[in-house]
Design a protein around this motif. Structure first.
Motif, PDB file in Angstrom:
ATOM      1  N   GLY A 104       0.397   0.762  -3.414  1.00 21.68           N
ATOM      2  CA  GLY A 104      -1.047   0.560  -3.409  1.00 21.68           C
ATOM      3  C   GLY A 104      -1.758   1.034  -4.660  1.00 21.68           C
ATOM      4  O   GLY A 104      -2.979   1.177  -4.664  1.00 21.68           O
ATOM      5  N   TYR A 105      -0.994   1.302  -5.723  1.00 20.19           N
ATOM      6  CA  TYR A 105      -1.636   1.830  -6.934  1.00 20.19           C
ATOM      7  C   TYR A 105      -1.528   0.860  -8.113  1.00 20.19           C
ATOM      8  O   TYR A 105      -1.659   1.261  -9.264  1.00 20.19           O
ATOM      9  CB  TYR A 105      -1.072   3.227  -7.239  1.00 20.19           C
TER      10      TYR A 105
ATOM     11  N   ARG B 129      -9.537  17.146   4.317  1.00 19.61           N
ATOM     12  CA  ARG B 129     -10.132  16.099   5.148  1.00 19.61           C
ATOM     13  C   ARG B 129     -11.414  16.552   5.847  1.00 19.61           C
ATOM     14  O   ARG B 129     -12.174  15.734   6.349  1.00 19.61           O
ATOM     15  CB  ARG B 129      -9.143  15.648   6.235  1.00 19.61           C
TER      16      ARG B 129
ATOM     17  N   GLY C  95       0.801  -1.218   0.000  1.00 21.29           N
ATOM     18  CA  GLY C  95       0.000   0.000   0.000  1.00 21.29           C
ATOM     19  C   GLY C  95       0.830   1.261   0.000  1.00 21.29           C
ATOM     20  O   GLY C  95       2.052   1.213   0.081  1.00 21.29           O
ATOM     21  N   ALA C  96       0.159   2.380  -0.136  1.00 24.99           N
ATOM     22  CA  ALA C  96       0.730   3.737  -0.191  1.00 24.99           C
ATOM     23  C   ALA C  96       1.393   3.999  -1.558  1.00 24.99           C
ATOM     24  O   ALA C  96       1.514   3.095  -2.395  1.00 24.99           O
ATOM     25  CB  ALA C  96       1.704   3.990   0.958  1.00 24.99           C
ATOM     26  N   LYS C  97       1.867   5.229  -1.724  1.00 24.34           N
ATOM     27  CA  LYS C  97       2.449   5.633  -3.020  1.00 24.34           C
ATOM     28  C   LYS C  97       3.811   4.971  -3.213  1.00 24.34           C
ATOM     29  O   LYS C  97       4.488   4.649  -2.230  1.00 24.34           O
ATOM     30  CB  LYS C  97       2.613   7.149  -3.043  1.00 24.34           C
TER      31      LYS C  97
ATOM     32  N   ARG D   4      -4.660  16.475  11.977  1.00 22.21           N
ATOM     33  CA  ARG D   4      -4.693  15.941  10.600  1.00 22.21           C
ATOM     34  C   ARG D   4      -5.529  16.847   9.697  1.00 22.21           C
ATOM     35  O   ARG D   4      -5.193  17.072   8.537  1.00 22.21           O
ATOM     36  CB  ARG D   4      -5.257  14.517  10.582  1.00 22.21           C
TER      37      ARG D   4
ATOM     38  N   ASP E  98       2.597   6.520   5.428  1.00 16.62           N
ATOM     39  CA  ASP E  98       2.922   7.934   5.177  1.00 16.62           C
ATOM     40  C   ASP E  98       3.579   8.548   6.409  1.00 16.62           C
ATOM     41  O   ASP E  98       4.522   9.328   6.322  1.00 16.62           O
ATOM     42  CB  ASP E  98       1.649   8.721   4.817  1.00 16.62           C
TER      43      ASP E  98
ATOM     44  N   ALA F 218      -1.903  -0.830   3.635  1.00 14.17           N
ATOM     45  CA  ALA F 218      -2.182   0.606   3.748  1.00 14.17           C
ATOM     46  C   ALA F 218      -2.880   1.109   2.488  1.00 14.17           C
ATOM     47  O   ALA F 218      -2.266   1.743   1.634  1.00 14.17           O
ATOM     48  CB  ALA F 218      -0.870   1.360   3.979  1.00 14.17           C
ATOM     49  N   LEU F 219      -4.164   0.812   2.395  1.00 13.81           N
ATOM     50  CA  LEU F 219      -4.922   1.212   1.196  1.00 13.81           C
ATOM     51  C   LEU F 219      -6.089   2.129   1.535  1.00 13.81           C
ATOM     52  O   LEU F 219      -6.782   2.604   0.641  1.00 13.81           O
ATOM     53  CB  LEU F 219      -5.464  -0.031   0.482  1.00 13.81           C
ATOM     54  N   GLY F 220      -6.346   2.357   2.819  1.00 13.41           N
ATOM     55  CA  GLY F 220      -7.501   3.152   3.232  1.00 13.41           C
ATOM     56  C   GLY F 220      -8.733   2.276   3.421  1.00 13.41           C
ATOM     57  O   GLY F 220      -8.807   1.168   2.859  1.00 13.41           O
ATOM     58  N   ILE F 221      -9.669   2.769   4.233  1.00 12.43           N
ATOM     59  CA  ILE F 221     -10.884   1.993   4.494  1.00 12.43           C
ATOM     60  C   ILE F 221     -11.936   2.317   3.424  1.00 12.43           C
ATOM     61  O   ILE F 221     -11.978   3.440   2.972  1.00 12.43           O
ATOM     62  CB  ILE F 221     -11.426   2.241   5.932  1.00 12.43           C
TER      63      ILE F 221
ATOM     64  N   GLY G 239      -4.350   1.995   7.071  1.00 12.69           N
ATOM     65  CA  GLY G 239      -4.665   3.332   6.534  1.00 12.69           C
ATOM     66  C   GLY G 239      -3.434   4.103   6.098  1.00 12.69           C
ATOM     67  O   GLY G 239      -2.594   3.591   5.347  1.00 12.69           O
ATOM     68  N   GLY G 240      -3.304   5.341   6.600  1.00 16.38           N
ATOM     69  CA  GLY G 240      -2.194   6.204   6.168  1.00 16.38           C
ATOM     70  C   GLY G 240      -0.920   6.013   6.990  1.00 16.38           C
ATOM     71  O   GLY G 240      -0.046   6.889   6.963  1.00 16.38           O
TER      72      GLY G 240
ATOM     73  N   ARG H 195     -14.706  14.930   4.578  1.00 14.91           N
ATOM     74  CA  ARG H 195     -14.773  13.517   4.940  1.00 14.91           C
ATOM     75  C   ARG H 195     -15.046  13.369   6.447  1.00 14.91           C
ATOM     76  O   ARG H 195     -15.873  12.575   6.872  1.00 14.91           O
ATOM     77  CB  ARG H 195     -13.417  12.887   4.577  1.00 14.91           C
TER      78      ARG H 195
HETATM   79  N1  UDP Z   1      -3.840   4.385  -0.998  1.00 18.53           N
HETATM   80  C1  UDP Z   1      -3.327   3.399  -1.841  1.00 18.53           C
HETATM   81  N2  UDP Z   1      -4.016   3.073  -2.962  1.00 18.53           N
HETATM   82  C2  UDP Z   1      -5.197   3.633  -3.304  1.00 18.53           C
HETATM   83  C3  UDP Z   1      -5.732   4.620  -2.444  1.00 18.53           C
HETATM   84  C4  UDP Z   1      -5.027   4.970  -1.290  1.00 18.53           C
HETATM   85  O1  UDP Z   1      -2.270   2.854  -1.553  1.00 18.53           O
HETATM   86  O2  UDP Z   1      -5.770   3.262  -4.344  1.00 18.53           O
HETATM   87  C5  UDP Z   1      -3.097   4.740   0.204  1.00 18.53           C
HETATM   88  C6  UDP Z   1      -2.736   6.203   0.317  1.00 18.53           C
HETATM   89  O3  UDP Z   1      -1.555   6.479  -0.415  1.00 18.53           O
HETATM   90  C7  UDP Z   1      -2.554   6.342   1.834  1.00 18.53           C
HETATM   91  C8  UDP Z   1      -3.528   5.317   2.394  1.00 18.53           C
HETATM   92  O4  UDP Z   1      -3.917   4.477   1.316  1.00 18.53           O
HETATM   93  O5  UDP Z   1      -1.244   5.976   2.186  1.00 18.53           O
HETATM   94  C9  UDP Z   1      -4.811   5.923   2.973  1.00 18.53           C
HETATM   95  O6  UDP Z   1      -4.498   6.953   3.779  1.00 18.53           O
HETATM   96  P1  UDP Z   1      -5.562   7.819   4.580  1.00 18.53           P
HETATM   97  O7  UDP Z   1      -4.760   8.848   5.304  1.00 18.53           O
HETATM   98  O8  UDP Z   1      -6.696   8.261   3.731  1.00 18.53           O
HETATM   99  O9  UDP Z   1      -6.121   6.729   5.597  1.00 18.53           O
HETATM  100  P2  UDP Z   1      -6.669   6.895   7.056  1.00 18.53           P
HETATM  101  O10 UDP Z   1      -5.484   6.714   7.954  1.00 18.53           O
HETATM  102  O11 UDP Z   1      -7.322   8.251   7.145  1.00 18.53           O
HETATM  103  O12 UDP Z   1      -7.649   5.762   7.151  1.00 18.53           O
END
Ligand code: UDP
Length: 239
Positions: free
Chosen positions: A134-135, A217, A106-108, A210, A187, A157-160, A183-184, A220
């Protein structure tokens, strides 16, 4: 929402982290959801997600202060927050101490690269068996590969709710391993985004930090928290 509150782990964060260590030593399978108001709100609109949360094999912890406060208000025995980012760092630390294997998904791409370097520097005894940003298009395919590697720790780490849905779809392919939607967290752990200063965390205002850092945010936050607060107030009134 009552069954969702019933599912929450109510112990101290430190006790939960010890349970995770034991689960790693005994090679248990665990699927952890870190809940905040958005999690409960999503469950109220999505039956499949609701069933995933209340499923026997799901462990749910109170990530956000909104959940902790609401649970306390409704008389549930919940000690404190168990934030997803702390679960992620604790698991990496346990993996380092116990020389367990880890997969990070997950993540960038640039964030996952930083995570790779961080693993080498900070957790050299943990065995990093794979990473993927995660892309990518086919996330199910990635999960099939992860299941074959049988890692002890899988951080997603893809988000809920994408991360939870994906993990749950593949859960039965894992015979062991602690699998968590974080989640994030990458990052923050990689230093790409700053975690709130201790002052904010202590005052339970991490959510405010945040939003101040990422004003996008607000929408949301408002959308998910307003409905949640109303629902909790109604539950309280109904007794
Ligand atoms: N993310 C990803 N692929 C996607 C969409 C999101 O990897 O298609 C990652 C995004 O880069 C981030 C994480 O998912 O690292 C979501 O972070 P966010 O802060 O929204 O999550 P939270 O902690 O608020 O649930």
């Amino acid at each position: 929402m009552q069954p969702l509150f019933d599912k929450l782990i109510g112990c101290k964060a430190s006790d939960f982290f010890q349970q995770l260590k034991n689960a790693l030593i005994t090679e248990q399978r665990m699927f952890i959801v870190t809940a905040n108001p958005e999690t409960f709100k999503t469950a109220s609109q999505d039956d499949d997600f609701y069933h995933l949360l209340v499923a026997e094999e799901t462990t749910m912890v109170p990530d956000g202060i909104g959940i902790v406060k609401a649970a306390k208000m409704l008389g549930f025995d919940i000690e404190e927050r168990i934030p997803g980012v702390d679960i992620a760092t604790q698991l990496l630390q346990h993996a380092q101490e116990l020389e367990k294997s880890v997969y990070l998904f997950g993540a960038k791409p640039e964030v996952i690269e930083k995570m790779k370097r961080l693993m080498q520097e900070r957790y050299p005894q943990a065995k990093l068996v794979g990473t993927c940003d995660g892309y990518v298009k086919d996330k199910d395919e990635v999960f099939e590969t992860i299941a074959q590697l049988k890692p002890d720790v899988v951080l997603v780490a893809l988000g809920i709710p994408a991360q939870e849905n994906l993990i749950y779809r593949h859960l039965q392919s894992f015979s062991k391993g602690i699998i968590v939607g974080v989640g994030g967290s990458f990052d923050v752990i990689s230093g790409t985004k700053k975690r709130a200063p201790k002052f904010f965390i202590k005052l339970n205002l991490e959510w405010l930090y945040r939003i101040l850092k990422e004003p996008s945010r607000w929408k949301r936050f408002f959308k998910n928290n307003w409905g949640f607060i109303l629902e909790v107030r109604n539950m309280k009134k109904r007794g």
